[in-house]
Structures are given as C-alpha cells and as structure tokens.
Design an enzyme around this catalytic site. Structure first.
Site, PDB file in Angstrom:
ATOM      1  N   SER A   1      -0.840  -8.518   6.034  1.00 33.11           N
ATOM      2  CA  SER A   1      -1.863  -9.318   5.547  1.00 33.11           C
ATOM      3  C   SER A   1      -2.705  -9.407   6.803  1.00 33.11           C
ATOM      4  CB  SER A   1      -1.258 -10.860   5.298  1.00 33.11           C
ATOM      5  OG  SER A   1      -2.242 -11.850   5.104  1.00 33.11           O
ATOM      6  N   SER A   2      -4.217  -9.575   6.321  1.00 26.22           N
ATOM      7  CA  SER A   2      -5.158  -9.761   7.244  1.00 26.22           C
ATOM      8  C   SER A   2      -5.404 -11.007   7.752  1.00 26.22           C
ATOM      9  CB  SER A   2      -6.458  -9.391   6.685  1.00 26.22           C
ATOM     10  OG  SER A   2      -6.711  -9.919   5.655  1.00 26.22           O
TER      11      SER A   2
ATOM     12  N   ASP B   1       1.991   0.508  10.849  1.00 25.52           N
ATOM     13  CA  ASP B   1       2.329   0.579   9.514  1.00 25.52           C
ATOM     14  C   ASP B   1       3.884   0.047   9.325  1.00 25.52           C
ATOM     15  OD1 ASP B   1       0.103   1.851   8.728  1.00 25.52           O
ATOM     16  OD2 ASP B   1       0.992   3.675   7.968  1.00 25.52           O
TER      17      ASP B   1
ATOM     18  N   GLN C   1       1.534 -13.217  -0.935  1.00 22.04           N
ATOM     19  CA  GLN C   1       0.199 -13.481  -1.653  1.00 22.04           C
ATOM     20  C   GLN C   1       0.226 -12.469  -2.643  1.00 22.04           C
ATOM     21  OE1 GLN C   1      -2.956 -14.077   1.601  1.00 22.04           O
ATOM     22  NE2 GLN C   1      -1.018 -13.053   2.704  1.00 22.04           N
TER      23      GLN C   1
ATOM     24  N   THR D   1       0.714  -1.148  -0.218  1.00 21.92           N
ATOM     25  CA  THR D   1       0.038  -0.138  -0.098  1.00 21.92           C
ATOM     26  C   THR D   1       0.886   1.358  -0.036  1.00 21.92           C
ATOM     27  OG1 THR D   1      -0.230  -0.193   2.378  1.00 21.92           O
ATOM     28  CG2 THR D   1      -1.858  -1.052   1.175  1.00 21.92           C
TER      29      THR D   1
ATOM     30  N   HIS E   1      -0.097 -17.084  -4.925  1.00 15.72           N
ATOM     31  CA  HIS E   1      -1.395 -16.699  -5.575  1.00 15.72           C
ATOM     32  C   HIS E   1      -0.958 -16.103  -7.099  1.00 15.72           C
ATOM     33  CE1 HIS E   1      -3.797 -15.914  -1.542  1.00 15.72           C
ATOM     34  NE2 HIS E   1      -3.655 -17.146  -1.754  1.00 15.72           N
TER      35      HIS E   1
ATOM     36  N   ARG F   1      -8.987  -5.193   1.589  1.00 16.74           N
ATOM     37  CA  ARG F   1      -9.991  -5.147   2.630  1.00 16.74           C
ATOM     38  C   ARG F   1     -10.100  -4.142   3.310  1.00 16.74           C
ATOM     39  NH1 ARG F   1      -8.802 -10.185   1.988  1.00 16.74           N
ATOM     40  NH2 ARG F   1     -10.101 -11.711   1.675  1.00 16.74           N
TER      41      ARG F   1
HETATM   42  P1  NAD Z   1      -5.609  -8.008   2.570  1.00 16.50           P
HETATM   43  O1  NAD Z   1      -6.236  -6.839   1.679  1.00 16.50           O
HETATM   44  O2  NAD Z   1      -6.849  -8.941   3.168  1.00 16.50           O
HETATM   45  O3  NAD Z   1      -5.093  -7.311   3.896  1.00 16.50           O
HETATM   46  C1  NAD Z   1      -4.388  -6.291   4.098  1.00 16.50           C
HETATM   47  C2  NAD Z   1      -3.878  -5.933   5.322  1.00 16.50           C
HETATM   48  O4  NAD Z   1      -2.742  -5.094   5.385  1.00 16.50           O
HETATM   49  C3  NAD Z   1      -5.064  -5.427   6.008  1.00 16.50           C
HETATM   50  O5  NAD Z   1      -5.234  -5.891   7.359  1.00 16.50           O
HETATM   51  C4  NAD Z   1      -4.544  -3.708   6.297  1.00 16.50           C
HETATM   52  O6  NAD Z   1      -4.707  -3.322   7.450  1.00 16.50           O
HETATM   53  C5  NAD Z   1      -2.920  -4.013   6.351  1.00 16.50           C
HETATM   54  N1  NAD Z   1      -2.231  -2.964   5.697  1.00 16.50           N
HETATM   55  C6  NAD Z   1      -2.510  -2.051   4.738  1.00 16.50           C
HETATM   56  N2  NAD Z   1      -1.414  -1.202   4.448  1.00 16.50           N
HETATM   57  C7  NAD Z   1      -0.558  -1.543   5.631  1.00 16.50           C
HETATM   58  C8  NAD Z   1       0.523  -0.913   5.715  1.00 16.50           C
HETATM   59  N3  NAD Z   1       1.422   0.054   5.298  1.00 16.50           N
HETATM   60  N4  NAD Z   1       1.572  -1.329   6.895  1.00 16.50           N
HETATM   61  C9  NAD Z   1       1.129  -2.684   7.449  1.00 16.50           C
HETATM   62  N5  NAD Z   1      -0.253  -3.157   7.249  1.00 16.50           N
HETATM   63  C10 NAD Z   1      -1.079  -2.573   6.312  1.00 16.50           C
HETATM   64  O7  NAD Z   1      -4.660  -8.608   1.759  1.00 16.50           O
HETATM   65  P2  NAD Z   1      -4.225 -10.019   2.043  1.00 16.50           P
HETATM   66  O8  NAD Z   1      -4.097 -10.618   3.281  1.00 16.50           O
HETATM   67  O9  NAD Z   1      -2.759 -10.047   1.158  1.00 16.50           O
HETATM   68  O10 NAD Z   1      -5.291 -11.003   1.150  1.00 16.50           O
HETATM   69  C11 NAD Z   1      -5.864 -10.521  -0.085  1.00 16.50           C
HETATM   70  C12 NAD Z   1      -5.672 -11.216  -1.271  1.00 16.50           C
HETATM   71  O11 NAD Z   1      -5.476 -10.040  -2.342  1.00 16.50           O
HETATM   72  C13 NAD Z   1      -4.096 -11.792  -1.609  1.00 16.50           C
HETATM   73  O12 NAD Z   1      -4.606 -13.100  -2.183  1.00 16.50           O
HETATM   74  C14 NAD Z   1      -3.553 -11.146  -2.667  1.00 16.50           C
HETATM   75  O13 NAD Z   1      -3.055 -12.143  -3.347  1.00 16.50           O
HETATM   76  C15 NAD Z   1      -4.387 -10.183  -3.211  1.00 16.50           C
HETATM   77  N6  NAD Z   1      -4.146  -8.656  -3.313  1.00 16.50           N
HETATM   78  C16 NAD Z   1      -2.763  -8.474  -4.011  1.00 16.50           C
HETATM   79  C17 NAD Z   1      -2.303  -7.160  -4.168  1.00 16.50           C
HETATM   80  C18 NAD Z   1      -0.969  -7.026  -4.609  1.00 16.50           C
HETATM   81  O14 NAD Z   1      -0.120  -7.929  -5.437  1.00 16.50           O
HETATM   82  N7  NAD Z   1      -0.225  -5.857  -4.347  1.00 16.50           N
HETATM   83  C19 NAD Z   1      -3.156  -6.013  -3.962  1.00 16.50           C
HETATM   84  C20 NAD Z   1      -4.323  -6.631  -3.498  1.00 16.50           C
HETATM   85  C21 NAD Z   1      -4.854  -7.714  -3.108  1.00 16.50           C
END
Ligand code: NAD
Length: 253
Positions: free
Chosen positions: A196-197, A238, A102, A29, A122, A37
């Site tokens: 990761s959530s 973060d 992931q 992010t 993934h 999420r």
């Molecule tokens: P998720 O969206 O479920 O969880 C992300 C978590 O990261 C959240 O709980 C959030 O609070 C936390 N977060 C956000 N910014 C943060 C920061 N700067 N520091 C610390 N924590 C932070 O994502 P997930 O658990 O990876 O699972 C969702 C699925 O979405 C995965 O399978 C993944 O493949 C896919 N996905 C991938 C990308 C990517 O490749 N960048 C982006 C979105 C989703």
C-alpha cells in the site's frame, strides 16, 4: 539483498500471535491486477470518479460502470499469488489474527482465509447494491442491462441508483468494518502493511493507530510510502519474495 530485513521480519512474525496484516493494491499486482498509482497503473490513465459525480449524472454512472467492468474482467481471471498464500499460511499457523484490506478483488478469501477474519474497508467488487433500498444485484445483470439499454442500471425493486459494493472517493466508509478494523488494530501485537502506498485516508490511519498504540509497525512496499518515517521496519521490495523468505525461516511452535 534483503536478507537482514527478512531475518528481522521473520523474528517479529515468529513471536506474533495476533498480527494484523493490512493490504493494498500492491499485494495483487503479482496476480496480474494493476495497482492504481504505479506507472501504467489505472489512475495514470483515468481520473477517479468521485461519489458525488456518480450520484449527479447518469452519463457519469455509465462511464463509471464501463471502467468497473473493464477492471472486473482482469479480477475475475486472477488467482491468489505468493503473498496471499504466505499471509494465509501465517494465519493458519496462528501468527495473524486479521487481514484489513483496501482491495476489492476477493483474493484473500480465495487464498483460504475465513471471511470473518477479512475486513474489507473499501468494500467488495464482486457484486452491486442499490444505494436506496440496499438490494443486492449481480454484476452480470448490470453488464447485461448496460449491453441491452446503453444506460446505467436502476434498481429492479425501487428504481434507485445501483453501484458496485465498493467505496468510492467521497463515499462514507462502512461503519461496521471500520469499527472491526479499529478493534483488530488495537488488539494487534504486530502490524504489517503490505503493498500500500499509504496515501489513502482514513485507511492509512490504521498503521498510524497501531503505532500510537505502541505496536511494532512493518511496512513492506515496492516504493517509499508516506508513513515510512513511523515504521520500525521498512522493506522496500516486492512482497512475494520477501514473504517466501520469511516463510522459509518460520519454525513450528
Ligand atoms: P496504491 O496503488 O496506491 O499503492 C500500491 C502500492 O503497492 C504502490 O506503492 C506500489 O509501489 C506497491 N506495489 C506494487 N506491486 C508491489 C509488489 N509486488 N510488492 C510490493 N509492493 C508493490 O494502492 P492502495 O494503497 O491499495 O490504494 C489505492 C486504492 O485502490 C485502494 O483503495 C484500493 O481499494 C484500490 N484498488 C484495489 C485493487 C484491488 O482490489 N486489487 C486494485 C487497484 C486499486
């Protein structure tokens, strides 16, 4: 504010020789790629398309591709952030053995980590594949085909369904990557989950496996996760500033 937890994490990392870093959307992010999420995240706007729905309908495939191409534009512009760079340096300095990710954004590779140390459970969003014959197709070709025909593309070799090389809900997990991730987890002397959530299984099974194997488990995430109760150290923050704090304390070996 997180000094004590940063000290504790720095101590664990300092001693580690084979740590596994498990990453989710949250590590990216800070690079401008939204997670799924969090409020404003992708899934708060679009319901995910299940694999069976993708297979069943050409219209759904077109919609899935439309969404994918939208996300891809953001991913293509992104560069590794402070957390990716910190993890890369931890590997370079011999504390981390593997990354299990992931994410499909390829940012760990761009941070300089060798491909054979990154396990993408993934899949990868930088190319597409035919689901029948496995032929690789480039995303630019997909995009051009959709622009020219208004339809989701079919394989040029066998007319099969073409899908991004990512794993959708309902799709089987890649066998080799799952085996590699399991082996790395069982060999780890520290397991750190970042951004990761921990709600998506089987991926979130790896921190559980680490804990079952009596490996110290650290969860670094902006908000509470489903597995905080299992962890030896939870840092709800973060990731970038925390990892920068850890790097600042690390002593050469
Ligand atoms: P998720 O969206 O479920 O969880 C992300 C978590 O990261 C959240 O709980 C959030 O609070 C936390 N977060 C956000 N910014 C943060 C920061 N700067 N520091 C610390 N924590 C932070 O994502 P997930 O658990 O990876 O699972 C969702 C699925 O979405 C995965 O399978 C993944 O493949 C896919 N996905 C991938 C990308 C990517 O490749 N960048 C982006 C979105 C989703």
């Amino acid at each position: 504010m997180f000094e004590q937890q940063i000290d504790e994490l720095a101590g664990l990392v300092q001693r580690a020789r084979r740590a596994v870093v498990f990453t989710g959307a949250g590590i990216s992010t800070e690079c401008g790629i939204p997670d799924f999420r969090s409020p404003g995240g992708f899934w708060t706007r679009y319901k995910p398309i299940d694999y069976s729905e993708f297979l069943a309908s050409a219209d759904t495939r077109l919609e899935a591709w439309r969404r994918f191409l939208m996300i891809r534009e953001t991913i293509a512009r992104a560069e590794p952030g402070p957390s990716h760079r910190a993890v890369s340096r931890l590997m370079e300095r011999g504390h981390v053995s593997h990354i299990i990710t992931q994410n499909i954004d390829g940012l760990h590779q761009l941070s300089g980590i060798p491909a054979d140390r990154i396990i993408e459970i993934h899949g990868n969003g930088t190319y597409a594949k035919c689901l029948s014959c496995g032929l690789r197709h480039e995303i630019d070709w997909v995009s051009e085909t959709i622009a020219a025909t208004g339809r989701a593309p079919a394989c040029t070799a066998c007319d099969g369904i073409v899908k991004s090389a990512t794993i959708s809900f309902g799709q089987s997990m890649p066998e080799q990557e799952m085996a590699d991730a399991r082996a790395a987890t069982l060999n780890a002397d520290l397991f750190i989950s970042i951004g990761s959530s921990l709600q998506v299984f089987p991926a979130a099974g790896f921190p559980v496996l680490a804990k079952q194997n009596r490996t110290t488990l650290v969860i670094l995430n902006r908000e509470a996760t489903g597995l905080d109760g299992l962890a030896d150290l939870v840092i709800q923050a973060d990731s970038g500033p925390v990892l920068d704090g850890v790097m600042a304390q690390l002593q050469p070996r």
